[in-house]
Design a protein around this motif. Structure first.
Motif, PDB file in Angstrom:
ATOM      1  N   GLU A  13       0.811  -1.221   0.000  1.00 19.75           N
ATOM      2  CA  GLU A  13       0.000   0.000   0.000  1.00 19.75           C
ATOM      3  C   GLU A  13       0.847   1.277   0.000  1.00 19.75           C
ATOM      4  N   CYS A  14       2.152   1.126   0.238  1.00 22.68           N
ATOM      5  CA  CYS A  14       3.052   2.279   0.240  1.00 22.68           C
ATOM      6  C   CYS A  14       3.733   2.488  -1.111  1.00 22.68           C
ATOM      7  N   ALA A  15       3.424   1.659  -2.075  1.00 21.59           N
ATOM      8  CA  ALA A  15       4.043   1.791  -3.403  1.00 21.59           C
ATOM      9  C   ALA A  15       3.597   3.094  -4.053  1.00 21.59           C
ATOM     10  N   GLY A  16       4.556   3.815  -4.607  1.00 23.12           N
ATOM     11  CA  GLY A  16       4.242   5.047  -5.316  1.00 23.12           C
ATOM     12  C   GLY A  16       4.190   6.291  -4.448  1.00 23.12           C
ATOM     13  N   VAL A  17       4.331   6.141  -3.130  1.00 23.57           N
ATOM     14  CA  VAL A  17       4.335   7.323  -2.257  1.00 23.57           C
ATOM     15  C   VAL A  17       5.775   7.688  -1.920  1.00 23.57           C
ATOM     16  N   GLU A  18       5.947   8.830  -1.298  1.00 19.98           N
ATOM     17  CA  GLU A  18       7.293   9.289  -0.929  1.00 19.98           C
ATOM     18  C   GLU A  18       7.944   8.277   0.024  1.00 19.98           C
TER      19      GLU A  18
END
Length: 56
Positions: A13-18
């Motif tokens: 779920e943290c893919a693509g965030v800073e």
């Protein structure tokens, strides 16, 4: 090579965030610091007893 690093979050779920720190905190050679401390605290008394026994 750094000795002390903080791992990056690998959750899907943290893919693509800073980039941010993971939930495991500080790591030494990819091992959580709390594991290293636990092993050292368990090994030190054993090593001291073995040294005392061997020196007699």
């Amino acid at each position: 090579m750094k000795i002390r690093t903080v791992g990056a979050c690998q959750r899907p779920e943290c893919a693509g965030v800073e980039a941010h720190e993971d939930d495991h905190g500080t790591r030494f050679f990819r091992v959580p610091a709390w594991v290293v401390c636990f092993v050292l605290c368990a090994a030190m008394p054993v090593a001291l007893l073995a040294y005392t026994y061997a020196s007699r």
